[in-house]
Design a protein around this motif. Structure first.
Motif, mmCIF file in Angstrom:
data_model
loop_
_atom_site.group_PDB
_atom_site.id
_atom_site.type_symbol
_atom_site.label_atom_id
_atom_site.label_comp_id
_atom_site.label_asym_id
_atom_site.label_seq_id
_atom_site.Cartn_x
_atom_site.Cartn_y
_atom_site.Cartn_z
ATOM 1 N N GLY A 123 0.806 -1.206 0.000
ATOM 2 C CA GLY A 123 0.000 0.000 0.000
ATOM 3 C C GLY A 123 0.841 1.259 0.000
ATOM 4 N N SER A 124 0.302 2.312 -0.577
ATOM 5 C CA SER A 124 1.073 3.546 -0.753
ATOM 6 C C SER A 124 1.420 4.221 0.563
ATOM 7 C CB SER A 124 0.302 4.517 -1.649
ATOM 8 O OG SER A 124 -0.972 4.807 -1.094
ATOM 9 N N GLN A 125 0.633 3.998 1.622
ATOM 10 C CA GLN A 125 0.943 4.664 2.880
ATOM 11 C C GLN A 125 2.161 4.048 3.566
ATOM 12 O OE1 GLN A 125 -2.938 3.933 4.713
ATOM 13 N NE2 GLN A 125 -1.936 2.821 6.354
ATOM 14 N N GLU A 126 2.597 2.877 3.126
ATOM 15 C CA GLU A 126 3.811 2.271 3.668
ATOM 16 C C GLU A 126 5.056 2.750 2.925
ATOM 17 O OE1 GLU A 126 3.532 0.719 6.389
ATOM 18 O OE2 GLU A 126 1.365 0.591 6.326
ATOM 19 N N GLY A 127 4.876 3.347 1.780
ATOM 20 C CA GLY A 127 6.005 3.831 0.991
ATOM 21 C C GLY A 127 5.649 3.795 -0.484
ATOM 22 N N LYS A 128 6.487 4.357 -1.301
ATOM 23 C CA LYS A 128 6.220 4.436 -2.729
ATOM 24 C C LYS A 128 6.765 3.209 -3.446
ATOM 25 C CE LYS A 128 6.702 7.441 -6.781
ATOM 26 N NZ LYS A 128 7.286 8.699 -7.310
ATOM 27 N N LYS A 129 5.849 2.387 -3.972
ATOM 28 C CA LYS A 129 6.205 1.201 -4.751
ATOM 29 C C LYS A 129 7.211 0.314 -4.020
ATOM 30 C CE LYS A 129 5.069 2.981 -9.340
ATOM 31 N NZ LYS A 129 5.498 3.191 -10.723
ATOM 32 N N ILE A 130 6.845 -0.102 -2.815
ATOM 33 C CA ILE A 130 7.698 -1.023 -2.080
ATOM 34 C C ILE A 130 7.133 -2.430 -2.183
ATOM 35 C CG2 ILE A 130 8.432 0.773 -0.476
ATOM 36 C CD1 ILE A 130 6.586 -0.537 1.583
ATOM 37 N N CYS A 131 7.926 -3.417 -1.816
ATOM 38 C CA CYS A 131 7.521 -4.809 -1.934
ATOM 39 C C CYS A 131 6.408 -5.147 -0.937
ATOM 40 C CB CYS A 131 8.713 -5.719 -1.674
ATOM 41 S SG CYS A 131 10.045 -5.557 -2.878
ATOM 42 N N PRO A 132 5.557 -6.108 -1.276
ATOM 43 C CA PRO A 132 4.571 -6.603 -0.316
ATOM 44 C C PRO A 132 5.257 -7.057 0.963
ATOM 45 C CG PRO A 132 4.130 -7.463 -2.507
ATOM 46 C CD PRO A 132 5.455 -6.785 -2.584
ATOM 47 N N HIS A 133 4.517 -7.046 2.058
ATOM 48 C CA HIS A 133 5.140 -7.293 3.361
ATOM 49 C C HIS A 133 4.252 -8.155 4.242
ATOM 50 C CE1 HIS A 133 2.355 -4.459 5.338
ATOM 51 N NE2 HIS A 133 2.429 -3.787 4.199
ATOM 52 N N LYS A 134 4.801 -8.567 5.369
ATOM 53 C CA LYS A 134 4.043 -9.352 6.332
ATOM 54 C C LYS A 134 2.934 -8.494 6.932
ATOM 55 C CE LYS A 134 7.975 -12.283 7.567
ATOM 56 N NZ LYS A 134 8.904 -12.693 8.646
ATOM 57 N N PRO A 135 1.874 -9.130 7.462
ATOM 58 C CA PRO A 135 0.761 -8.367 8.043
ATOM 59 C C PRO A 135 1.208 -7.389 9.116
ATOM 60 C CG PRO A 135 0.118 -10.641 7.745
ATOM 61 C CD PRO A 135 1.593 -10.569 7.425
ATOM 62 N N GLY A 136 0.468 -6.290 9.212
ATOM 63 C CA GLY A 136 0.804 -5.215 10.137
ATOM 64 C C GLY A 136 1.083 -3.934 9.377
ATOM 65 N N ALA A 137 1.478 -2.911 10.092
ATOM 66 C CA ALA A 137 1.762 -1.625 9.458
ATOM 67 C C ALA A 137 2.801 -0.869 10.269
ATOM 68 C CB ALA A 137 0.487 -0.794 9.325
ATOM 69 N N CYS A 138 3.324 0.174 9.677
ATOM 70 C CA CYS A 138 4.256 1.062 10.362
ATOM 71 C C CYS A 138 3.484 2.191 11.045
ATOM 72 C CB CYS A 138 5.247 1.668 9.355
ATOM 73 S SG CYS A 138 6.262 0.453 8.484
ATOM 74 N N LEU A 139 4.169 2.938 11.891
ATOM 75 C CA LEU A 139 3.577 4.108 12.515
ATOM 76 C C LEU A 139 3.468 5.240 11.486
ATOM 77 C CD1 LEU A 139 5.557 4.096 15.889
ATOM 78 C CD2 LEU A 139 3.253 3.205 15.460
#
Length: 225
Positions: A123-139
């Motif tokens: 998702g874009s709120q995690e960064g610009k065009k980054i790889c898919p990741h494990k469940p959860g999110a950053c602050l």
């Protein structure tokens, strides 16, 4: 010339910086130290729906154990179902809607190829065009890099070096220029800055043990409770 004289006078192994590079580097490091001490001015907990059964961020969907940006936003409302890392479809299963690589006729699925690009992104709120990741999110004051959440380079450096290219490296741009130090008189015209102060998480100086100012994997407590 003066550049050659500076290189001769510099200690062995030292990087000789231009005046601009030295000034920007000093300002960025000062800003990073201040940010860790004073903390983020905004709300560090992202605004996520915690009771929707989605362990990913609100702009993401879970597929095969990883969080991807939602197909509905990537491929449009006509193709909201993710069948793979690379395909968004009109129906949820391959029996209903097989993936086709034909260039002719209508397609039940839209497909892009490539790792960490096209439909294979987080998702874009995690960064610009980054790889898919494990469940959860950053602050809210963090960005994701290689499945680890760090404080955003844009916040740490007050907008001077906004792109994270390594755990302790922030860069003014993207690409090959990030392989060399900003302002270094080495002929490479580098735009990056590396310092241990950049390898830090968000939530600094807020007296909350759950936001501990250290790099961390995506936090599921942020997205679901």
């Amino acid at each position: 010339g003066s550049g050659h004289r500076d290189a001769l006078l510099a200690p062995r192994g030292a990087v000789v910086l231009s005046a601009k590079g030295e000034a920007d580097s000093a300002a960025a490091l000062q800003a990073a130290a201040a940010e860790e001490t004073s903390g983020y001015e905004g709300e560090v907990m992202p605004n996520e729906s915690k009771h929707d059964g989605n362990p990913c961020a609100d702009d993401e969907e879970l597929h095969a154990g990883l969080c991807y940006q939602k197909c509905s936003s990537l491929a449009g409302s006509t193709h909201p179902y993710r069948q793979s890392a690379f395909s968004c479809c009109q129906k949820a299963t391959a029996l209903e809607c097989p993936v086709s690589f034909s260039f002719f006729g209508p397609k039940c699925c839209k497909t892009t190829l490539g790792m960490c690009t096209g439909y294979d992104i987080a998702g874009s709120q995690e960064g610009k065009k980054i790889c898919p990741h494990k469940p959860g999110a950053c602050l809210a004051d963090e960005e994701m890099f290689l499945n680890v959440c760090y404080m955003k380079c844009s916040i740490l450096t007050k907008g001077l070096y906004v792109h994270r290219t390594a755990s302790a490296t922030c860069c003014k741009t993207t690409g090959l220029a990030c392989l060399a130090e900003d302002g270094a008189k080495d002929g490479f015209n580098g735009k990056s800055l590396t310092n241990a102060n950049f390898s830090v998480g968000g939530g600094c100086a807020d007296s909350d043990n759950t936001t501990h100012c250290k790099p961390h994997v995506p936090n599921q407590a942020v997205t679901e409770s």
